[in-house]
Design a protein around this motif. Sequence first.
Motif, PDB file in Angstrom:
ATOM      1  N   GLY A 133       9.967   5.643   8.052  1.00 17.23           N
ATOM      2  CA  GLY A 133       8.718   6.393   7.873  1.00 17.23           C
ATOM      3  C   GLY A 133       8.191   6.816   9.224  1.00 17.23           C
ATOM      4  O   GLY A 133       7.998   7.989   9.496  1.00 17.23           O
ATOM      5  N   HIS A 134       7.979   5.843  10.108  1.00 18.97           N
ATOM      6  CA  HIS A 134       7.589   6.141  11.483  1.00 18.97           C
ATOM      7  C   HIS A 134       8.795   6.684  12.245  1.00 18.97           C
ATOM      8  O   HIS A 134       8.697   7.682  12.963  1.00 18.97           O
ATOM      9  N   THR A 135       9.923   6.008  12.093  1.00 20.46           N
ATOM     10  CA  THR A 135      11.232   6.491  12.550  1.00 20.46           C
ATOM     11  C   THR A 135      12.243   6.136  11.469  1.00 20.46           C
ATOM     12  O   THR A 135      11.972   5.289  10.606  1.00 20.46           O
ATOM     13  N   PRO A 136      13.441   6.723  11.514  1.00 22.24           N
ATOM     14  CA  PRO A 136      14.423   6.451  10.448  1.00 22.24           C
ATOM     15  C   PRO A 136      14.910   5.020  10.402  1.00 22.24           C
ATOM     16  O   PRO A 136      15.267   4.521   9.329  1.00 22.24           O
ATOM     17  N   GLY A 137      14.943   4.347  11.562  1.00 20.93           N
ATOM     18  CA  GLY A 137      15.528   3.010  11.597  1.00 20.93           C
ATOM     19  C   GLY A 137      14.548   1.897  11.868  1.00 20.93           C
ATOM     20  O   GLY A 137      14.937   0.833  12.377  1.00 20.93           O
ATOM     21  N   CYS A 138      13.277   2.105  11.544  1.00 24.31           N
ATOM     22  CA  CYS A 138      12.285   1.040  11.738  1.00 24.31           C
ATOM     23  C   CYS A 138      12.697  -0.225  10.995  1.00 24.31           C
ATOM     24  O   CYS A 138      13.128  -0.166   9.834  1.00 24.31           O
ATOM     25  N   TYR A 194       5.361   5.700   2.692  1.00 23.82           N
ATOM     26  CA  TYR A 194       4.734   5.132   1.495  1.00 23.82           C
ATOM     27  C   TYR A 194       5.689   4.175   0.778  1.00 23.82           C
ATOM     28  O   TYR A 194       5.272   3.112   0.299  1.00 23.82           O
ATOM     29  N   ALA A 195       6.967   4.537   0.701  1.00 22.12           N
ATOM     30  CA  ALA A 195       7.943   3.652   0.063  1.00 22.12           C
ATOM     31  C   ALA A 195       8.077   2.343   0.830  1.00 22.12           C
ATOM     32  O   ALA A 195       8.192   1.256   0.237  1.00 22.12           O
ATOM     33  N   SER A 196       8.033   2.418   2.161  1.00 19.97           N
ATOM     34  CA  SER A 196       8.137   1.208   2.983  1.00 19.97           C
ATOM     35  C   SER A 196       6.902   0.333   2.833  1.00 19.97           C
ATOM     36  O   SER A 196       6.998  -0.893   2.722  1.00 19.97           O
ATOM     37  N   LEU A 197       5.725   0.959   2.839  1.00 22.76           N
ATOM     38  CA  LEU A 197       4.497   0.182   2.662  1.00 22.76           C
ATOM     39  C   LEU A 197       4.462  -0.500   1.303  1.00 22.76           C
ATOM     40  O   LEU A 197       4.022  -1.660   1.183  1.00 22.76           O
ATOM     41  N   LYS A 198       4.938   0.192   0.276  1.00 24.48           N
ATOM     42  CA  LYS A 198       4.993  -0.408  -1.055  1.00 24.48           C
ATOM     43  C   LYS A 198       5.941  -1.602  -1.057  1.00 24.48           C
ATOM     44  O   LYS A 198       5.636  -2.652  -1.649  1.00 24.48           O
ATOM     45  N   ARG A 199       7.068  -1.440  -0.393  1.00 21.46           N
ATOM     46  CA  ARG A 199       8.027  -2.547  -0.329  1.00 21.46           C
ATOM     47  C   ARG A 199       7.406  -3.777   0.328  1.00 21.46           C
ATOM     48  O   ARG A 199       7.578  -4.897  -0.156  1.00 21.46           O
ATOM     49  N   LEU A 200       6.677  -3.566   1.407  1.00 22.57           N
ATOM     50  CA  LEU A 200       6.039  -4.690   2.084  1.00 22.57           C
ATOM     51  C   LEU A 200       4.941  -5.314   1.220  1.00 22.57           C
ATOM     52  O   LEU A 200       4.811  -6.535   1.139  1.00 22.57           O
ATOM     53  N   PHE A 225      -7.326  -3.829   1.145  1.00 24.95           N
ATOM     54  CA  PHE A 225      -8.245  -2.919   1.832  1.00 24.95           C
ATOM     55  C   PHE A 225      -7.579  -1.730   2.523  1.00 24.95           C
ATOM     56  O   PHE A 225      -8.265  -0.746   2.821  1.00 24.95           O
ATOM     57  N   ASN A 226      -6.301  -1.798   2.821  1.00 22.14           N
ATOM     58  CA  ASN A 226      -5.648  -0.724   3.557  1.00 22.14           C
ATOM     59  C   ASN A 226      -5.458   0.487   2.642  1.00 22.14           C
ATOM     60  O   ASN A 226      -4.746   0.404   1.644  1.00 22.14           O
ATOM     61  N   PRO A 227      -6.067   1.637   2.947  1.00 24.21           N
ATOM     62  CA  PRO A 227      -5.976   2.789   2.031  1.00 24.21           C
ATOM     63  C   PRO A 227      -4.551   3.317   1.873  1.00 24.21           C
ATOM     64  O   PRO A 227      -4.196   3.830   0.806  1.00 24.21           O
ATOM     65  N   TYR A 228      -3.745   3.200   2.914  1.00 25.14           N
ATOM     66  CA  TYR A 228      -2.360   3.677   2.821  1.00 25.14           C
ATOM     67  C   TYR A 228      -1.515   2.755   1.950  1.00 25.14           C
ATOM     68  O   TYR A 228      -0.675   3.225   1.181  1.00 25.14           O
ATOM     69  N   VAL A 229      -1.748   1.477   2.048  1.00 23.52           N
ATOM     70  CA  VAL A 229      -1.044   0.517   1.196  1.00 23.52           C
ATOM     71  C   VAL A 229      -1.482   0.695  -0.266  1.00 23.52           C
ATOM     72  O   VAL A 229      -0.659   0.685  -1.189  1.00 23.52           O
ATOM     73  N   ARG A 230      -2.756   0.875  -0.459  1.00 23.44           N
ATOM     74  CA  ARG A 230      -3.258   1.072  -1.831  1.00 23.44           C
ATOM     75  C   ARG A 230      -2.671   2.337  -2.461  1.00 23.44           C
ATOM     76  O   ARG A 230      -2.321   2.358  -3.637  1.00 23.44           O
ATOM     77  N   GLU A 231      -2.591   3.404  -1.654  1.00 27.36           N
ATOM     78  CA  GLU A 231      -1.975   4.636  -2.135  1.00 27.36           C
ATOM     79  C   GLU A 231      -0.496   4.400  -2.441  1.00 27.36           C
ATOM     80  O   GLU A 231       0.024   4.884  -3.463  1.00 27.36           O
ATOM     81  N   ALA A 232       0.184   3.673  -1.579  1.00 27.98           N
ATOM     82  CA  ALA A 232       1.603   3.399  -1.791  1.00 27.98           C
ATOM     83  C   ALA A 232       1.848   2.648  -3.082  1.00 27.98           C
ATOM     84  O   ALA A 232       2.821   2.912  -3.809  1.00 27.98           O
TER      85      ALA A 232
END
Length: 207
Positions: free
Chosen positions: A127-132, A166-172, A197-204
């Motif tokens: 997401g941030h980079t391909p191999g994070c 978003y897929a990575s945040l959902k996985r975490l 509380f994290n809006p990006y995690v909630r969206e994910a």
Amino acid sequence: MKIITISVGALGTNCYLAWNETTKQGFVVDPGDHFERILHEIKKNQVTVEAVLLTHGHFDHIMAVPELLAYSGAKLYVGDGEQPVLENPGVNLVNFRAPRLSPDVWVKDGDVLKIAGTEIKCLNTPGHTPGCICYLMDDVMFSGDTLFYGSCGRCDFPGGSISEMYASLKRLALLSGDMRVLPGHDAETKLSVERRFNPYVREALCR
């Protein structure tokens, strides 16, 4: 494991030094710059550094790697999707200063590393980079620039992808239990806090 945070570089990257307090064997996560600061903590705590783990290859996470490897003889671990970032100055966001790194181990999703007497699980979180890579150790997560306190990593750099983030945040977020989250920048947090509380995690989690 004892873990301390060392703030390094112009962007305030969180470098982490972790070690077994009995054996003094340890590892470093994201030595982004200011090798002298990192070395001071290594010597002060009498740590034998066995490994250097990179969450990704942007310049602010790698600048002190060559000096640290030369000093310690440690092995370098990097996500196997991060090769284009390490090899291309235009992708790792700096042109003339970025070191050219040759990892000893290209880490794959799901790998379990045995370092300093402990097991470290590797999760590919693009997401941030391909191999994070996020590294999980007991109840600790080194989340790099994937998950921050109340936020997430930028996706507008070369190789970034908001859909993959978003897929990575959902996985975490769907990992069982709670974890102490040690990010690449800013304050540490807890996975339970970010789920709530994290809006990006909630969206994910809604995707």
